[in-house]
Each structure stands twice: as structure tokens, then as C-alpha cells.
Design an enzyme around this catalytic site. Structure first.
Site, short mmCIF file in Angstrom:
data_model
loop_
_atom_site.label_atom_id
_atom_site.label_comp_id
_atom_site.label_asym_id
_atom_site.label_seq_id
_atom_site.Cartn_x
_atom_site.Cartn_y
_atom_site.Cartn_z
N MET A 96 42.22 39.80 39.67
CA MET A 96 41.58 39.33 40.90
C MET A 96 42.43 39.52 42.16
SD MET A 96 43.31 36.29 41.84
CE MET A 96 42.13 35.29 42.70
N TYR A 97 43.71 39.87 42.01
CA TYR A 97 44.52 40.10 43.20
C TYR A 97 44.00 41.32 43.95
CZ TYR A 97 48.02 37.03 40.93
OH TYR A 97 48.68 35.99 40.32
N SER A 98 43.67 41.10 45.22
CA SER A 98 43.07 42.16 46.05
C SER A 98 41.86 42.80 45.36
CB SER A 98 44.10 43.25 46.38
OG SER A 98 45.10 42.77 47.24
#
Length: 320
Positions: free
Chosen positions: A58-60
Site C-alpha cells: 500500500m505504500y504509494s
């Protein structure tokens, strides 16, 4: 650099883990670096002997995994030379099956992560949070399946209550399945609630602790002055309050006496904890990384450790 086993696994990891959340798409959060800006920092980490890297799908919105995969493939000669960790749980699409720890989502998420990372396997696959909507039996079974399929070497967990972690481990053992080898929890000098139950549980089970936010999003490093705690684009930074500056003041005093930075003191305190395998350090400047590397060689005296811990006040549970 020193290398240790991660919990009961046979993974040898550097005692500092580079967190890759800071690299990806600046449009998602203002402080995130593009790949070209991140490369010199990651290259310096590799040169210093760091071999442990942590990201999440889910990061970026997936871009951190893409950047991580490209940078590590360029900077390491062989895939076997580094330990790659990612996570699953948070939404990656609009549908009800695009999130959580259901069998359907985990099977889709690991394939998507492997594609973005450009690798055949992940060394450490972590559940990012506890999923109240999925039976733990289903989650542990599918995690065992991705290990047996060779897509994942070991599994870890992050930010949950100790009873939940114990239940997950018991569920896996009862099914003769794969158990967690690590816990990525919220732990630093101004947030020590994990010392009540989770860390004693990890010590008892031999589980490796790889804490995130080791410098309380810059608070311990002295990057946030009184009255400026709220960061807008970083919810974790908003968890701390003005009372935490009593700890920060002592960190600054000890740092001044030692002639080092406050960040080095905060990280050295964590590295001295017997449960901690490797703090996950985020770096958006080379100086952040250099502080982490210097902390590795800094040994605090018992008196200094006691001074640093004395001002702590209990917090509500944060980061779940």
C-alpha cells in the site's frame, strides 16, 4: 555491520533495516522521494552493509514496491544477497476483496507484490494489521500455502494486541502450519507500551522484533519543536503529544554530553534492547542514514539508559 538471525528463521539480517516507505510517489505524501532521489540513499545503505529492506504493497499504492525492486536489483549482484520484506492488508483497490487477510485477497496480493518487486519470492511476508472480518484460521492457512508454494520464505506480523498474536501462533501450530518469525511493532523511547505484553511474548517465543518509527517520526531526532507535532500528511506523527518532550529533552542532554546527534541516542537505546533485532529506519536524507549507521557503534551506559527511560509516561494504545 552486524548480522543476526531473524527470530527462529534462518534469515541473516543486518541489524539496521532500511524502510522503503519513503520512496515512491510524492503525490501520495509530500515527504516521499522519487526513485532518482532515493537511489543515492539506498546505494549508501548497501555500501554500509545493510541487507534488510522493508516495504508494503500500500505504500504509494504499489509504487514503493516497484522502486524497491528496481533499486535492489541494480545495487545487488544476486537476489540471495539481500532480505526483502513486504506486507499485505490495506486496500489496494475499490472492491471488498481488494483488502484484508482473506484467502482471496492474500493470494492475489502476493502475486501482485511479486510482480511489482520483480522477484520470484519474498523473504518476509507480513500481515500489516489484524483483520477482524476474516477468521484467523483462514489467514494462517493461506499464509502457509504461499510459503509452501515457494512465493514466501517466512511470515511476520505487525501492530496488534499480544492476545491476537498469541492466538495466531496457536492457530498455526494446531494446524502444523507456518508460524510468525517476526513482529513489526510501534516502539521507541516515547512509545513503550509494547513493553507491557507484546515484547515479553516475543522474547518468550523467540520472535524477532523489528520496530517501526524508531525515532517517533523525527520527534526524538529533534526535528519537531514544541507546538508543531501535527504533520498533516503523516497520521503516525500525529499520535505523539506535548508530554513526550520530557523524554526528548533528556535525549538532547545525553546527546550533547556524548557529542552525537539525538537520533543516534534514540536508535542506540533501541539497539540495546534484547528483544530488538533491527529497527526499521526511514531516510529521506543521507544524514538520516548516517545517524543510523553511527548509532550501531554507540554503546550507552546503564546510567544513561536509566536517564532516558525515567521521564516516560504511559500512552493510550497507538498504531493498531
Amino acid at each position: 555491520m552486524e548480522y543476526v538471525r531473524l527470530g527462529p528463521s534462518d534469515l541473516n539480517v543486518s541489524r539496521i533495516c532500511l524502510g522503503m516507505m519513503s520512496y515512491g510517489d510524492p503525490a501520495s505524501r509530500a515527504w516521499i522521494l522519487r526513485e532518482t532521489e532515493a537511489e543515492p540513499i539506498v546505494q549508501r545503505a548497501v555500501e554500509a552493509g545493510i541487507t534488510f529492506f522493508d516495504t508494503a504493497d500500500m505504500y504509494s499504492n504499489g509504487m514503493s514496491e516497484q522502486v524497491t525492486g528496481r533499486l535492489l536489483s541494480r545495487l545487488f549482484r544476486r537476489r540471495e544477497d539481500y532480505v526483502l520484506a513486504t506486507k499485505v492488508y490495506y486496500p489496494m483497490g475499490p472492491g471488498p476483496d481488494d483488502r484484508g487477510l482473506s484467502r482471496k485477497h492474500v493470494l492475489a496480493a502476493i502475486d501482485a507484490s511479486l510482480g511489482r518487486l520483480g522477484t520470484d519470492y519474498v523473504d518476509l511476508y507480513q500481515i500489516h494489521r489484524w483483520d477482524d472480518e476474516t477468521r484467523i484460521e483462514e489467514t494462517m492457512a493461506v499464509l502457509d500455502d504461499v510459503v509452501q508454494a515457494g512465493k514466501v520464505r517466512f511470515i511476520g506480523a505487525s501492530s496488534m494486541f499480544a492476545w491476537q498474536f498469541a492466538k495466531a501462533q496457536h492457530t498455526a501450530r494446531a494446524a502444523d502450519g507456518t508460524t510468525f518469525v517476526s513482529m513489526q511493532n510501534h516502539y521507541n523511547l516515547v512509545y513503550r507500551e509494547e513493553e507491557r505484553e507484546m515484547i515479553p511474548l516475543c522474547l518468550d517465543e523467540g520472535v524477532g522484533v523489528i520496530p517501526y518509527s524508531p525515532l517517533a517520526r523525527g520527534l526524538i531526532a529533534g526535528n519537531r519543536e514544541r507546538g508543531t507535532l501535527r504533520a498533516g500528511s503523516d497520521p503516525v506523527a500525529e499520535m505523539y503529544d506535548e508530554s513526550d518532550y520530557a523524554v526528548v529533552d533528556v535525549v538532547r542532554d545525553v546527546a550533547a554530553e556524548r557529542g552525537v546527534s539525538p537520533a543516534q541516542i534514540g536508535l542506540a537505546w533501541l539497539l540495546a534492547k534484547p528483544a530488538v533485532t533491527a529497527p526499521i529506519v526511514g531516510a529521506t536524507k543521507l544524514g538520516h542514514l548516517e545517524d543510523a549507521l553511527a548509532a550501531f557503534d554507540l554503546t550507552l551506559a546503564e546510567e544513561e539508559l536509566a536517564r532516558l527511560e525515567a521521564p516516560y509516561r504511559p500512552h493510550p494504545v497507538l498504531g493498531m
